[in-house]
Design a protein around this motif. Structure first.
Motif, mmCIF file in Angstrom:
data_model
loop_
_atom_site.group_PDB
_atom_site.id
_atom_site.type_symbol
_atom_site.label_atom_id
_atom_site.label_comp_id
_atom_site.label_asym_id
_atom_site.label_seq_id
_atom_site.Cartn_x
_atom_site.Cartn_y
_atom_site.Cartn_z
ATOM 1 N N HIS A 348 0.958 -1.106 0.097
ATOM 2 C CA HIS A 348 0.144 0.006 0.020
ATOM 3 C C HIS A 348 0.870 1.387 -0.113
ATOM 4 C CE1 HIS A 348 -2.678 3.019 1.391
ATOM 5 N NE2 HIS A 348 -3.795 2.104 1.129
ATOM 6 N N SER A 350 0.630 3.967 1.384
ATOM 7 C CA SER A 350 0.874 4.911 2.643
ATOM 8 C C SER A 350 1.914 4.203 3.574
ATOM 9 C CB SER A 350 -0.476 4.926 3.529
ATOM 10 O OG SER A 350 -0.631 3.792 4.271
ATOM 11 N N THR A 365 1.724 10.472 -0.177
ATOM 12 C CA THR A 365 0.960 9.151 -0.405
ATOM 13 C C THR A 365 -0.426 9.419 -0.397
ATOM 14 O OG1 THR A 365 1.066 8.029 1.573
ATOM 15 C CG2 THR A 365 2.764 7.793 -0.069
ATOM 16 N N GLY A 366 -1.304 8.737 -1.243
ATOM 17 C CA GLY A 366 -2.736 9.220 -1.215
ATOM 18 C C GLY A 366 -3.513 9.495 -2.463
ATOM 19 N N HIS A 367 -4.520 9.974 -2.439
ATOM 20 C CA HIS A 367 -5.272 10.411 -3.994
ATOM 21 C C HIS A 367 -4.863 11.691 -4.250
ATOM 22 C CE1 HIS A 367 -7.857 12.816 -1.482
ATOM 23 N NE2 HIS A 367 -8.313 11.765 -0.907
ATOM 24 N N GLU A 371 -9.241 12.457 -6.694
ATOM 25 C CA GLU A 371 -10.215 11.372 -6.634
ATOM 26 C C GLU A 371 -10.638 10.839 -7.732
ATOM 27 O OE1 GLU A 371 -12.523 10.024 -2.920
ATOM 28 O OE2 GLU A 371 -12.181 11.990 -2.035
ATOM 29 N N PRO A 380 -6.516 3.292 -5.292
ATOM 30 C CA PRO A 380 -6.980 4.039 -4.021
ATOM 31 C C PRO A 380 -6.207 5.112 -4.042
ATOM 32 C CG PRO A 380 -5.762 2.061 -3.227
ATOM 33 C CD PRO A 380 -6.033 1.916 -4.862
ATOM 34 N N CYS B 51 -7.749 9.416 4.776
ATOM 35 C CA CYS B 51 -7.415 10.055 3.361
ATOM 36 C C CYS B 51 -6.219 8.866 2.882
ATOM 37 C CB CYS B 51 -6.719 11.280 3.633
ATOM 38 S SG CYS B 51 -5.923 12.161 2.151
ATOM 39 N N GLN B 52 -5.424 8.333 3.857
ATOM 40 C CA GLN B 52 -4.281 7.730 3.256
ATOM 41 C C GLN B 52 -4.774 5.974 3.177
ATOM 42 O OE1 GLN B 52 -1.286 8.358 2.684
ATOM 43 N NE2 GLN B 52 -1.435 10.524 3.192
ATOM 44 N N ARG B 54 -7.728 2.817 4.260
ATOM 45 C CA ARG B 54 -9.152 2.478 4.694
ATOM 46 C C ARG B 54 -9.088 1.375 5.665
ATOM 47 N NH1 ARG B 54 -12.004 1.084 -0.728
ATOM 48 N NH2 ARG B 54 -10.251 -0.297 -1.023
ATOM 49 N N ASP B 73 -6.363 -1.732 4.327
ATOM 50 C CA ASP B 73 -5.521 -2.160 3.338
ATOM 51 C C ASP B 73 -4.118 -1.723 3.391
ATOM 52 O OD1 ASP B 73 -6.210 0.623 3.314
ATOM 53 O OD2 ASP B 73 -6.837 0.828 1.392
ATOM 54 N N ALA B 74 -3.792 -1.040 4.462
ATOM 55 C CA ALA B 74 -2.246 -0.700 4.522
ATOM 56 C C ALA B 74 -1.946 -1.663 5.908
ATOM 57 C CB ALA B 74 -2.239 0.920 4.754
ATOM 58 N N ILE B 75 -0.615 -2.163 5.658
ATOM 59 C CA ILE B 75 -0.288 -3.233 6.570
ATOM 60 C C ILE B 75 0.352 -2.669 7.906
ATOM 61 C CG2 ILE B 75 2.178 -3.632 5.626
ATOM 62 C CD1 ILE B 75 -0.011 -6.466 6.368
#
Lengths: 411, 139
Positions: A348, A350, A365-367, A371, A380, B51-52, B54, B73-75
Protein backbone atom coordinates in the motif's frame (compact mmCIF):
# COMPACT_ATOMS: atom_id res chain seq x y z
CA UNK A 1 26.46 6.17 -14.85
CA UNK A 2 27.29 9.85 -14.78
CA UNK A 3 25.68 10.98 -11.55
CA UNK A 4 26.31 14.70 -11.78
CA UNK A 5 24.35 17.04 -13.96
CA UNK A 6 26.08 20.22 -14.96
CA UNK A 7 23.08 22.26 -15.92
CA UNK A 8 22.97 24.26 -12.70
CA UNK A 9 25.33 24.89 -9.82
CA UNK A 10 23.62 22.59 -7.35
CA UNK A 11 26.10 23.02 -4.57
CA UNK A 12 25.57 26.74 -4.44
CA UNK A 13 21.79 26.49 -4.99
CA UNK A 14 21.32 24.03 -2.14
CA UNK A 15 23.02 26.48 0.22
CA UNK A 16 20.25 28.96 -0.58
CA UNK A 17 17.65 26.67 1.03
CA UNK A 18 18.18 26.57 4.81
CA UNK A 19 15.75 23.68 5.35
CA UNK A 20 17.82 21.34 3.18
CA UNK A 21 20.44 21.13 5.90
CA UNK A 22 18.08 19.71 8.49
CA UNK A 23 17.74 16.10 9.53
CA UNK A 24 14.55 14.09 9.72
CA UNK A 25 14.43 10.98 11.89
CA UNK A 26 18.19 11.27 12.22
CA UNK A 27 18.79 11.23 8.46
CA UNK A 28 19.53 14.11 6.09
CA UNK A 29 16.22 15.35 4.70
CA UNK A 30 15.46 14.32 1.12
CA UNK A 31 12.50 16.40 0.09
CA UNK A 32 10.54 14.87 -2.78
CA UNK A 33 7.17 16.41 -1.99
CA UNK A 34 7.61 19.49 -4.11
CA UNK A 35 4.29 18.95 -5.84
CA UNK A 36 2.59 19.67 -2.51
CA UNK A 37 4.72 22.69 -1.73
CA UNK A 38 8.26 23.72 -2.55
CA UNK A 39 10.91 24.75 -0.06
CA UNK A 40 11.83 28.45 0.25
CA UNK A 41 15.17 30.03 -0.53
CA UNK A 42 16.76 32.46 1.89
CA UNK A 43 15.99 35.32 -0.53
CA UNK A 44 12.25 34.75 -0.07
CA UNK A 45 12.50 34.35 3.70
CA UNK A 46 14.58 37.55 3.86
CA UNK A 47 12.14 39.54 1.72
CA UNK A 48 9.25 38.63 4.03
CA UNK A 49 11.32 39.39 7.11
CA UNK A 50 12.44 42.72 5.66
CA UNK A 51 8.87 43.69 4.89
CA UNK A 52 7.67 43.04 8.42
CA UNK A 53 10.82 44.49 9.97
CA UNK A 54 11.11 47.70 7.99
CA UNK A 55 8.15 48.32 5.68
CA UNK A 56 4.99 46.97 7.30
CA UNK A 57 2.05 49.24 6.64
CA UNK A 58 -1.33 49.02 4.94
CA UNK A 59 -1.36 49.74 1.23
CA UNK A 60 -3.31 52.07 -1.08
CA UNK A 61 -4.72 54.16 1.71
CA UNK A 62 -2.06 55.89 3.77
CA UNK A 63 -0.72 59.35 3.27
CA UNK A 64 2.38 58.49 5.24
CA UNK A 65 5.75 57.38 3.89
CA UNK A 66 5.58 53.84 5.19
CA UNK A 67 2.25 53.18 3.50
CA UNK A 68 3.60 54.55 0.25
CA UNK A 69 6.65 52.33 0.48
CA UNK A 70 4.53 49.26 1.20
CA UNK A 71 2.22 50.14 -1.68
CA UNK A 72 5.16 50.56 -4.03
CA UNK A 73 6.65 47.24 -2.98
CA UNK A 74 3.32 45.47 -3.47
CA UNK A 75 2.74 47.04 -6.88
CA UNK A 76 6.31 46.27 -7.88
CA UNK A 77 5.54 42.64 -7.02
CA UNK A 78 2.55 42.82 -9.35
CA UNK A 79 4.83 44.06 -12.14
CA UNK A 80 7.25 41.21 -11.46
CA UNK A 81 4.41 38.71 -11.88
CA UNK A 82 3.26 40.49 -15.04
CA UNK A 83 6.69 40.08 -16.65
CA UNK A 84 7.02 36.53 -15.38
CA UNK A 85 3.84 35.60 -17.28
CA UNK A 86 4.46 38.04 -20.13
CA UNK A 87 1.06 39.62 -19.51
CA UNK A 88 0.29 42.81 -21.37
CA UNK A 89 -0.66 44.92 -18.36
CA UNK A 90 0.04 44.73 -14.65
CA UNK A 91 -3.66 45.35 -13.97
CA UNK A 92 -4.32 41.93 -15.47
CA UNK A 93 -2.60 40.43 -12.43
CA UNK A 94 -4.95 39.87 -9.48
CA UNK A 95 -3.54 38.79 -6.14
CA UNK A 96 -5.60 36.03 -4.53
CA UNK A 97 -5.10 33.53 -1.71
CA UNK A 98 -3.89 30.82 -4.10
CA UNK A 99 -5.00 28.64 -7.00
CA UNK A 100 -8.13 27.54 -5.13
CA UNK A 101 -8.97 31.16 -4.32
CA UNK A 102 -8.47 32.17 -7.95
CA UNK A 103 -10.69 29.37 -9.25
CA UNK A 104 -13.45 30.16 -6.78
CA UNK A 105 -13.30 33.82 -7.76
CA UNK A 106 -13.69 32.84 -11.41
CA UNK A 107 -16.49 30.37 -10.70
CA UNK A 108 -18.39 33.10 -8.88
CA UNK A 109 -17.79 35.98 -11.29
CA UNK A 110 -17.93 34.04 -14.57
CA UNK A 111 -20.92 32.16 -13.20
CA UNK A 112 -22.86 35.36 -12.58
CA UNK A 113 -22.05 36.84 -15.95
CA UNK A 114 -21.82 34.00 -18.42
CA UNK A 115 -23.31 30.72 -17.18
CA UNK A 116 -26.96 29.92 -17.59
CA UNK A 117 -29.19 26.88 -17.50
CA UNK A 118 -28.15 24.23 -20.02
CA UNK A 119 -24.72 25.76 -20.62
CA UNK A 120 -21.77 23.42 -20.58
CA UNK A 121 -18.45 23.60 -18.75
CA UNK A 122 -15.61 21.27 -19.76
CA UNK A 123 -12.86 20.02 -17.47
CA UNK A 124 -10.57 16.98 -17.72
CA UNK A 125 -10.29 13.71 -15.83
CA UNK A 126 -6.95 14.72 -14.34
CA UNK A 127 -8.15 17.87 -12.56
CA UNK A 128 -7.36 18.61 -8.92
CA UNK A 129 -10.45 18.81 -6.70
CA UNK A 130 -9.95 22.61 -6.74
CA UNK A 131 -10.69 22.61 -10.45
CA UNK A 132 -13.68 20.26 -10.11
CA UNK A 133 -15.68 21.24 -7.06
CA UNK A 134 -16.16 24.99 -7.79
CA UNK A 135 -17.57 24.05 -11.21
CA UNK A 136 -19.82 21.36 -9.76
CA UNK A 137 -21.17 23.91 -7.29
CA UNK A 138 -21.72 26.42 -10.09
CA UNK A 139 -23.43 23.84 -12.32
CA UNK A 140 -25.73 22.86 -9.49
CA UNK A 141 -26.64 26.47 -8.83
CA UNK A 142 -27.23 27.37 -12.47
CA UNK A 143 -28.49 24.11 -13.91
CA UNK A 144 -25.43 23.96 -16.16
CA UNK A 145 -23.72 20.73 -17.21
CA UNK A 146 -20.20 19.61 -16.39
CA UNK A 147 -18.45 17.58 -19.10
CA UNK A 148 -15.23 15.68 -18.51
CA UNK A 149 -12.56 14.99 -21.13
CA UNK A 150 -11.24 11.42 -20.74
CA UNK A 151 -7.58 10.42 -20.76
CA UNK A 152 -5.73 7.40 -22.11
CA UNK A 153 -3.91 4.78 -20.03
CA UNK A 154 -0.68 6.77 -20.22
CA UNK A 155 -2.50 9.67 -18.59
CA UNK A 156 -2.74 11.87 -21.69
CA UNK A 157 -5.53 14.27 -22.55
CA UNK A 158 -7.61 12.94 -25.44
CA UNK A 159 -7.84 15.80 -27.90
CA UNK A 160 -10.42 14.22 -30.23
CA UNK A 161 -12.69 13.41 -27.28
CA UNK A 162 -12.35 17.05 -26.26
CA UNK A 163 -13.31 18.18 -29.75
CA UNK A 164 -16.35 15.90 -29.60
CA UNK A 165 -17.43 17.49 -26.32
CA UNK A 166 -16.99 21.05 -27.58
CA UNK A 167 -20.19 22.60 -28.89
CA UNK A 168 -22.02 25.88 -29.11
CA UNK A 169 -23.25 25.15 -25.58
CA UNK A 170 -19.69 25.15 -24.22
CA UNK A 171 -19.25 28.38 -22.30
CA UNK A 172 -16.10 27.54 -20.40
CA UNK A 173 -13.15 25.16 -20.48
CA UNK A 174 -11.00 24.83 -17.37
CA UNK A 175 -8.06 22.44 -17.52
CA UNK A 176 -4.78 21.92 -15.77
CA UNK A 177 -1.50 22.80 -17.47
CA UNK A 178 0.39 20.06 -15.61
CA UNK A 179 -1.23 17.20 -13.68
CA UNK A 180 -0.21 17.15 -10.00
CA UNK A 181 -0.67 13.38 -9.82
CA UNK A 182 0.57 12.18 -13.21
CA UNK A 183 2.97 14.90 -14.26
CA UNK A 184 1.32 15.08 -17.68
CA UNK A 185 1.98 18.36 -19.48
CA UNK A 186 -1.19 19.12 -21.40
CA UNK A 187 -1.18 20.67 -24.88
CA UNK A 188 -2.90 23.75 -23.51
CA UNK A 189 -2.20 25.99 -26.49
CA UNK A 190 -4.11 23.63 -28.75
CA UNK A 191 -6.88 23.22 -26.18
CA UNK A 192 -7.24 27.00 -25.92
CA UNK A 193 -7.35 27.48 -29.69
CA UNK A 194 -9.99 24.78 -30.13
CA UNK A 195 -12.14 26.17 -27.31
CA UNK A 196 -11.89 29.69 -28.73
CA UNK A 197 -13.15 28.46 -32.08
CA UNK A 198 -16.39 27.62 -30.28
CA UNK A 199 -16.40 30.92 -28.43
CA UNK A 200 -15.72 29.39 -25.01
CA UNK A 201 -13.63 31.04 -22.31
CA UNK A 202 -10.56 29.13 -21.16
CA UNK A 203 -8.99 28.91 -17.71
CA UNK A 204 -5.64 27.20 -17.25
CA UNK A 205 -4.73 25.85 -13.81
CA UNK A 206 -1.00 26.50 -13.74
CA UNK A 207 -0.29 25.49 -10.12
CA UNK A 208 2.03 22.65 -11.18
CA UNK A 209 3.36 24.35 -14.32
CA UNK A 210 4.85 27.65 -13.14
CA UNK A 211 7.40 26.02 -10.82
CA UNK A 212 8.85 24.03 -13.70
CA UNK A 213 8.35 25.71 -17.03
CA UNK A 214 8.20 29.11 -18.72
CA UNK A 215 4.63 30.33 -19.11
CA UNK A 216 3.70 33.00 -21.62
CA UNK A 217 0.03 33.87 -21.32
CA UNK A 218 0.00 35.94 -24.50
CA UNK A 219 1.55 33.16 -26.52
CA UNK A 220 -0.92 30.67 -25.04
CA UNK A 221 -3.77 33.13 -25.59
CA UNK A 222 -5.54 31.80 -22.49
CA UNK A 223 -8.28 33.96 -21.04
CA UNK A 224 -7.34 33.21 -17.45
CA UNK A 225 -4.31 31.60 -15.84
CA UNK A 226 -4.15 30.76 -12.13
CA UNK A 227 -1.43 29.54 -9.78
CA UNK A 228 -0.13 29.55 -6.18
CA UNK A 229 3.06 31.11 -4.88
CA UNK A 230 3.91 28.33 -2.44
CA UNK A 231 4.58 25.67 -5.06
CA UNK A 232 7.14 27.92 -6.76
CA UNK A 233 9.39 28.92 -3.83
CA UNK A 234 7.02 31.60 -2.52
CA UNK A 235 5.00 31.79 0.70
CA UNK A 236 1.67 30.09 1.38
CA UNK A 237 -1.59 32.03 1.31
CA UNK A 238 -0.96 34.00 -1.85
CA UNK A 239 -1.64 33.25 -5.48
CA UNK A 240 -2.38 34.80 -8.82
CA UNK A 241 -5.27 35.18 -11.17
CA UNK A 242 -4.23 36.44 -14.57
CA UNK A 243 -7.06 37.52 -16.83
CA UNK A 244 -7.27 39.40 -20.09
CA UNK A 245 -8.10 43.02 -19.32
CA UNK A 246 -11.30 43.22 -21.34
CA UNK A 247 -12.62 40.00 -19.78
CA UNK A 248 -11.79 41.04 -16.23
CA UNK A 249 -13.40 44.43 -16.82
CA UNK A 250 -16.49 42.65 -18.00
CA UNK A 251 -16.83 40.41 -14.94
CA UNK A 252 -18.68 41.43 -11.78
CA UNK A 253 -16.60 41.67 -8.59
CA UNK A 254 -16.22 38.67 -6.29
CA UNK A 255 -16.03 39.80 -2.69
CA UNK A 256 -17.14 43.21 -1.46
CA UNK A 257 -15.16 45.30 0.97
CA UNK A 258 -12.42 47.84 1.28
CA UNK A 259 -10.09 48.68 -1.60
CA UNK A 260 -12.42 47.27 -4.28
CA UNK A 261 -14.71 50.30 -4.34
CA UNK A 262 -14.62 53.72 -5.92
CA UNK A 263 -17.45 55.31 -3.93
CA UNK A 264 -19.85 53.89 -1.40
CA UNK A 265 -23.22 55.27 -0.44
CA UNK A 266 -26.08 53.32 1.07
CA UNK A 267 -27.93 53.67 -2.22
CA UNK A 268 -25.20 52.61 -4.64
CA UNK A 269 -21.58 51.54 -4.64
CA UNK A 270 -19.35 51.94 -7.66
CA UNK A 271 -16.47 49.59 -8.05
CA UNK A 272 -12.81 50.33 -8.36
CA UNK A 273 -10.84 49.70 -11.51
CA UNK A 274 -8.64 46.72 -12.23
CA UNK A 275 -6.90 45.11 -10.51
CA UNK A 276 -8.40 46.48 -7.26
CA UNK A 277 -11.95 45.54 -8.23
CA UNK A 278 -11.09 41.94 -7.37
CA UNK A 279 -8.97 42.62 -4.31
CA UNK A 280 -11.34 43.36 -1.44
CA UNK A 281 -9.83 43.90 1.98
CA UNK A 282 -6.25 44.12 3.12
CA UNK A 283 -4.36 41.61 1.00
CA UNK A 284 -1.46 39.33 1.87
CA UNK A 285 1.09 42.09 1.34
CA UNK A 286 4.10 40.16 2.62
CA UNK A 287 2.93 37.21 0.52
CA UNK A 288 2.94 39.25 -2.67
CA UNK A 289 6.40 40.60 -1.88
CA UNK A 290 7.60 37.08 -1.10
CA UNK A 291 6.24 35.82 -4.41
CA UNK A 292 8.15 38.52 -6.28
CA UNK A 293 11.35 37.50 -4.47
CA UNK A 294 10.67 33.89 -5.52
CA UNK A 295 10.27 34.92 -9.15
CA UNK A 296 13.48 36.98 -9.02
CA UNK A 297 15.28 33.95 -7.61
CA UNK A 298 13.93 31.64 -10.32
CA UNK A 299 14.86 34.12 -13.02
CA UNK A 300 18.36 34.38 -11.62
CA UNK A 301 18.82 30.64 -12.06
CA UNK A 302 16.88 30.55 -15.30
CA UNK A 303 13.56 28.78 -15.73
CA UNK A 304 14.91 26.95 -18.78
CA UNK A 305 17.77 25.56 -16.71
CA UNK A 306 15.40 24.59 -13.91
CA UNK A 307 13.29 22.70 -16.43
CA UNK A 308 16.29 20.96 -17.99
CA UNK A 309 17.71 19.81 -14.65
CA UNK A 310 14.33 18.57 -13.43
CA UNK A 311 13.90 16.69 -16.69
CA UNK A 312 17.17 14.89 -16.03
CA UNK A 313 16.07 14.05 -12.50
CA UNK A 314 12.78 12.64 -13.78
CA UNK A 315 14.42 10.59 -16.55
CA UNK A 316 16.99 9.15 -14.16
CA UNK A 317 14.43 8.36 -11.43
CA UNK A 318 12.06 6.77 -13.95
CA UNK A 319 14.81 4.60 -15.38
CA UNK A 320 15.98 3.48 -11.93
CA UNK A 321 12.55 2.82 -10.45
CA UNK A 322 11.53 0.72 -13.45
CA UNK A 323 14.25 -1.76 -12.54
CA UNK A 324 12.47 -2.59 -9.29
CA UNK A 325 10.27 -5.65 -9.60
CA UNK A 326 6.54 -5.04 -9.25
CA UNK A 327 6.70 -1.30 -9.92
CA UNK A 328 3.83 0.29 -11.77
CA UNK A 329 4.23 3.90 -12.84
CA UNK A 330 0.98 5.86 -12.94
CA UNK A 331 1.31 8.56 -15.57
CA UNK A 332 3.54 7.79 -18.50
CA UNK A 333 2.74 10.67 -20.80
CA UNK A 334 5.29 11.49 -23.47
CA UNK A 335 5.44 15.05 -22.22
CA UNK A 336 5.92 15.05 -18.44
CA UNK A 337 6.97 17.38 -15.64
CA UNK A 338 9.01 16.12 -12.69
CA UNK A 339 6.32 14.01 -11.01
CA UNK A 340 6.77 10.28 -10.47
CA UNK A 341 3.65 8.50 -9.23
CA UNK A 342 3.95 4.80 -8.63
CA UNK A 343 2.59 1.68 -6.99
CA UNK A 344 4.38 -1.45 -5.88
CA UNK A 345 2.58 -4.78 -6.32
CA UNK A 346 1.41 -6.19 -3.00
CA UNK A 347 2.05 -3.02 -0.99
CA UNK A 348 0.00 0.00 0.00
CA UNK A 349 1.43 3.44 -0.86
CA UNK A 350 0.99 4.71 2.72
CA UNK A 351 3.16 1.84 4.05
CA UNK A 352 5.89 2.77 1.57
CA UNK A 353 5.60 6.44 2.52
CA UNK A 354 5.78 5.71 6.26
CA UNK A 355 8.87 3.54 6.01
CA UNK A 356 10.87 5.81 3.77
CA UNK A 357 9.92 8.76 5.98
CA UNK A 358 11.80 6.92 8.73
CA UNK A 359 14.78 7.09 6.36
CA UNK A 360 14.45 10.86 6.03
CA UNK A 361 12.66 10.89 2.67
CA UNK A 362 9.50 12.94 2.21
CA UNK A 363 7.10 11.79 -0.51
CA UNK A 364 3.34 12.08 -0.70
CA UNK A 365 0.95 9.16 -0.66
CA UNK A 366 -2.80 9.08 -1.16
CA UNK A 367 -5.17 10.31 -3.82
CA UNK A 368 -3.47 13.72 -4.19
CA UNK A 369 -6.85 15.51 -4.23
CA UNK A 370 -7.64 13.81 -7.53
CA UNK A 371 -10.12 11.09 -6.53
CA UNK A 372 -11.88 10.88 -9.92
CA UNK A 373 -8.47 10.35 -11.54
CA UNK A 374 -7.71 7.53 -9.08
CA UNK A 375 -11.07 5.99 -9.99
CA UNK A 376 -10.09 6.22 -13.67
CA UNK A 377 -7.06 4.04 -12.96
CA UNK A 378 -9.07 1.95 -10.46
CA UNK A 379 -6.54 2.51 -7.67
CA UNK A 380 -7.00 3.99 -4.17
CA UNK A 381 -3.97 6.24 -4.46
CA UNK A 382 -0.31 6.34 -5.38
CA UNK A 383 3.05 7.10 -3.86
CA UNK A 384 4.37 10.25 -5.49
CA UNK A 385 7.88 11.61 -5.64
CA UNK A 386 7.95 15.12 -7.11
CA UNK A 387 11.28 16.78 -7.78
CA UNK A 388 12.49 20.35 -7.71
CA UNK A 389 15.63 21.82 -9.21
CA UNK A 390 17.46 21.69 -5.86
CA UNK A 391 17.16 17.90 -5.81
CA UNK A 392 20.09 15.76 -6.87
CA UNK A 393 20.84 12.49 -8.62
CA UNK A 394 22.42 11.26 -5.37
CA UNK A 395 19.17 11.88 -3.54
CA UNK A 396 17.36 9.77 -6.12
CA UNK A 397 19.87 6.95 -5.55
CA UNK A 398 19.18 7.13 -1.80
CA UNK A 399 15.46 7.15 -2.47
CA UNK A 400 15.64 4.08 -4.73
CA UNK A 401 17.71 2.30 -2.11
CA UNK A 402 15.19 3.21 0.62
CA UNK A 403 12.31 2.11 -1.57
CA UNK A 404 13.89 -1.31 -2.09
CA UNK A 405 14.39 -1.62 1.64
CA UNK A 406 10.74 -0.71 2.31
CA UNK A 407 9.52 -3.25 -0.23
CA UNK A 408 11.66 -5.92 1.35
CA UNK A 409 10.13 -5.17 4.75
CA UNK A 410 6.59 -5.15 3.45
CA UNK A 411 6.54 -8.23 1.24
CA UNK B 1 -6.26 -9.80 31.63
CA UNK B 2 -7.53 -6.26 32.07
CA UNK B 3 -7.28 -3.63 29.37
CA UNK B 4 -4.54 -1.97 31.36
CA UNK B 5 -2.59 -5.22 31.76
CA UNK B 6 -2.87 -5.97 28.06
CA UNK B 7 -1.41 -2.57 27.25
CA UNK B 8 1.46 -3.03 29.71
CA UNK B 9 2.21 -6.40 28.15
CA UNK B 10 2.53 -4.76 24.72
CA UNK B 11 4.78 -2.05 26.14
CA UNK B 12 7.08 -4.75 27.58
CA UNK B 13 7.05 -6.58 24.27
CA UNK B 14 8.10 -3.47 22.37
CA UNK B 15 10.80 -2.58 24.90
CA UNK B 16 12.86 -5.34 23.27
CA UNK B 17 13.26 -3.31 20.08
CA UNK B 18 16.01 -0.73 19.91
CA UNK B 19 15.66 0.07 16.25
CA UNK B 20 12.62 1.53 14.54
CA UNK B 21 13.10 -1.07 11.80
CA UNK B 22 12.67 -3.98 14.18
CA UNK B 23 9.62 -2.32 15.63
CA UNK B 24 8.07 -1.80 12.20
CA UNK B 25 8.95 -5.30 11.10
CA UNK B 26 7.13 -6.62 14.15
CA UNK B 27 4.09 -4.47 13.40
CA UNK B 28 4.10 -5.64 9.79
CA UNK B 29 4.15 -9.26 10.99
CA UNK B 30 1.24 -8.56 13.34
CA UNK B 31 -0.60 -7.01 10.41
CA UNK B 32 -0.06 -10.09 8.30
CA UNK B 33 -1.28 -12.33 11.14
CA UNK B 34 -4.44 -10.36 11.97
CA UNK B 35 -7.40 -12.72 11.53
CA UNK B 36 -9.28 -11.72 8.45
CA UNK B 37 -12.56 -9.94 9.01
CA UNK B 38 -15.54 -11.84 7.61
CA UNK B 39 -16.25 -10.56 4.13
CA UNK B 40 -19.90 -9.88 5.00
CA UNK B 41 -18.63 -7.46 7.65
CA UNK B 42 -16.38 -5.59 5.22
CA UNK B 43 -19.25 -3.30 4.35
CA UNK B 44 -19.52 0.35 3.51
CA UNK B 45 -21.21 0.77 6.88
CA UNK B 46 -18.18 -0.62 8.73
CA UNK B 47 -15.71 1.38 6.66
CA UNK B 48 -13.73 4.17 8.28
CA UNK B 49 -12.31 6.18 5.44
CA UNK B 50 -9.00 7.91 6.03
CA UNK B 51 -7.23 9.97 3.41
CA UNK B 52 -4.31 7.53 3.39
CA UNK B 53 -5.77 4.13 4.12
CA UNK B 54 -9.09 2.46 4.75
CA UNK B 55 -10.08 0.66 7.93
CA UNK B 56 -13.02 -1.69 8.50
CA UNK B 57 -14.24 -2.31 12.04
CA UNK B 58 -16.94 -4.72 13.11
CA UNK B 59 -18.27 -5.28 16.65
CA UNK B 60 -20.36 -8.14 18.11
CA UNK B 61 -21.68 -8.50 21.62
CA UNK B 62 -21.24 -11.98 23.10
CA UNK B 63 -21.84 -12.82 26.79
CA UNK B 64 -21.69 -9.09 27.53
CA UNK B 65 -18.22 -8.86 25.97
CA UNK B 66 -17.56 -6.92 22.79
CA UNK B 67 -15.65 -8.84 20.12
CA UNK B 68 -13.95 -6.64 17.54
CA UNK B 69 -12.74 -7.70 14.13
CA UNK B 70 -11.04 -5.28 11.77
CA UNK B 71 -9.01 -4.91 8.63
CA UNK B 72 -7.11 -2.29 6.66
CA UNK B 73 -5.69 -2.08 3.18
CA UNK B 74 -2.38 -0.75 4.60
CA UNK B 75 -0.24 -3.26 6.47
CA UNK B 76 1.32 -0.95 9.09
CA UNK B 77 -2.11 0.38 9.98
CA UNK B 78 -3.32 -3.21 10.11
CA UNK B 79 -0.52 -4.16 12.49
CA UNK B 80 -1.42 -1.37 14.88
CA UNK B 81 -5.07 -2.40 14.57
CA UNK B 82 -4.06 -5.91 15.65
CA UNK B 83 -2.60 -4.40 18.83
CA UNK B 84 -5.64 -2.20 19.48
CA UNK B 85 -7.95 -5.19 19.08
CA UNK B 86 -5.79 -7.31 21.35
CA UNK B 87 -6.25 -4.64 24.01
CA UNK B 88 -9.98 -3.96 23.67
CA UNK B 89 -11.59 -7.09 22.31
CA UNK B 90 -13.39 -9.46 24.65
CA UNK B 91 -14.09 -6.89 27.34
CA UNK B 92 -17.38 -5.57 28.65
CA UNK B 93 -18.77 -2.34 27.22
CA UNK B 94 -18.29 -0.71 30.63
CA UNK B 95 -14.62 -1.71 30.83
CA UNK B 96 -13.96 -0.37 27.34
CA UNK B 97 -15.85 2.86 27.93
CA UNK B 98 -13.92 3.56 31.11
CA UNK B 99 -10.50 2.57 29.79
CA UNK B 100 -7.70 4.80 28.68
CA UNK B 101 -5.56 4.08 25.64
CA UNK B 102 -1.93 4.71 26.51
CA UNK B 103 0.21 2.00 24.92
CA UNK B 104 0.48 3.52 21.42
CA UNK B 105 2.09 6.60 22.86
CA UNK B 106 4.41 4.53 25.07
CA UNK B 107 5.70 2.30 22.29
CA UNK B 108 6.61 5.35 20.23
CA UNK B 109 3.85 5.18 17.64
CA UNK B 110 2.06 8.33 18.71
CA UNK B 111 2.29 9.83 15.23
CA UNK B 112 0.04 7.10 13.88
CA UNK B 113 -2.81 8.37 16.02
CA UNK B 114 -2.28 11.96 14.99
CA UNK B 115 -5.21 13.54 13.14
CA UNK B 116 -2.74 14.74 10.49
CA UNK B 117 -2.00 11.17 9.44
CA UNK B 118 -5.65 10.59 8.64
CA UNK B 119 -5.07 6.87 8.28
CA UNK B 120 -8.34 5.93 9.93
CA UNK B 121 -6.71 4.73 13.17
CA UNK B 122 -7.80 7.62 15.33
CA UNK B 123 -11.31 7.30 13.95
CA UNK B 124 -11.21 3.58 14.67
CA UNK B 125 -10.30 4.14 18.32
CA UNK B 126 -13.16 6.63 18.59
CA UNK B 127 -15.46 4.10 16.96
CA UNK B 128 -14.46 1.43 19.50
CA UNK B 129 -15.44 3.81 22.28
CA UNK B 130 -18.70 4.59 20.49
CA UNK B 131 -19.56 0.90 20.30
CA UNK B 132 -18.87 0.49 24.01
CA UNK B 133 -21.19 3.35 24.85
CA UNK B 134 -23.85 2.12 22.44
CA UNK B 135 -23.73 -1.45 23.82
CA UNK B 136 -23.86 -0.11 27.38
CA UNK B 137 -27.00 1.83 26.54
CA UNK B 138 -28.59 -1.32 25.08
CA UNK B 139 -27.77 -3.45 28.09
Amino acid sequence: METKTNIIDLESIRKDFPILTRKVNGKPLIYFDNGATSQKPQAVIAAIEKYYTLENSNIHRGIHTLSQEATEAYEAARNTVQHFLNAEHSKEIIFTSGTTGSLNLLASSIGKKHINQGDEIIISTMEHHSNIVPWQMLCEEKGAILKVVPINDKGEFLMNEFENLLSDKTKLVSVTHVSNTLGTINPVKEIIAKAHQKGALVIIDGAQAVPHTKVDVRNLDCDFYVFSAHKMLGPTGVGILYGKESLLNDLPPYQGGGDMIKTVTFEKTTYNELPHKFEAGTPNIAGGIGLAAAIDYMNKIGVDKIEAHEHELLSYATKEIKQIEGIRIIGEANNKASVLSFLVDGTHPSDIGMIIDKLGIAIRTGHHCTEPLMDRFDIPGTARASFAFYNTIEEIDTFIHALKRAIKMLL
Amino acid sequence: MTIKEAQNEIIDEFALFDEWMDKYEHIIELGKDLPIIKSEHKTEENLIKGCQSRVWLHADLSNNNILFTADSDAIITKGIIALVIRVFSNHTPKEIAESELFFIDQIGLKEHLSPTRSNGLLAMVKQIKMYSIAFQAKA
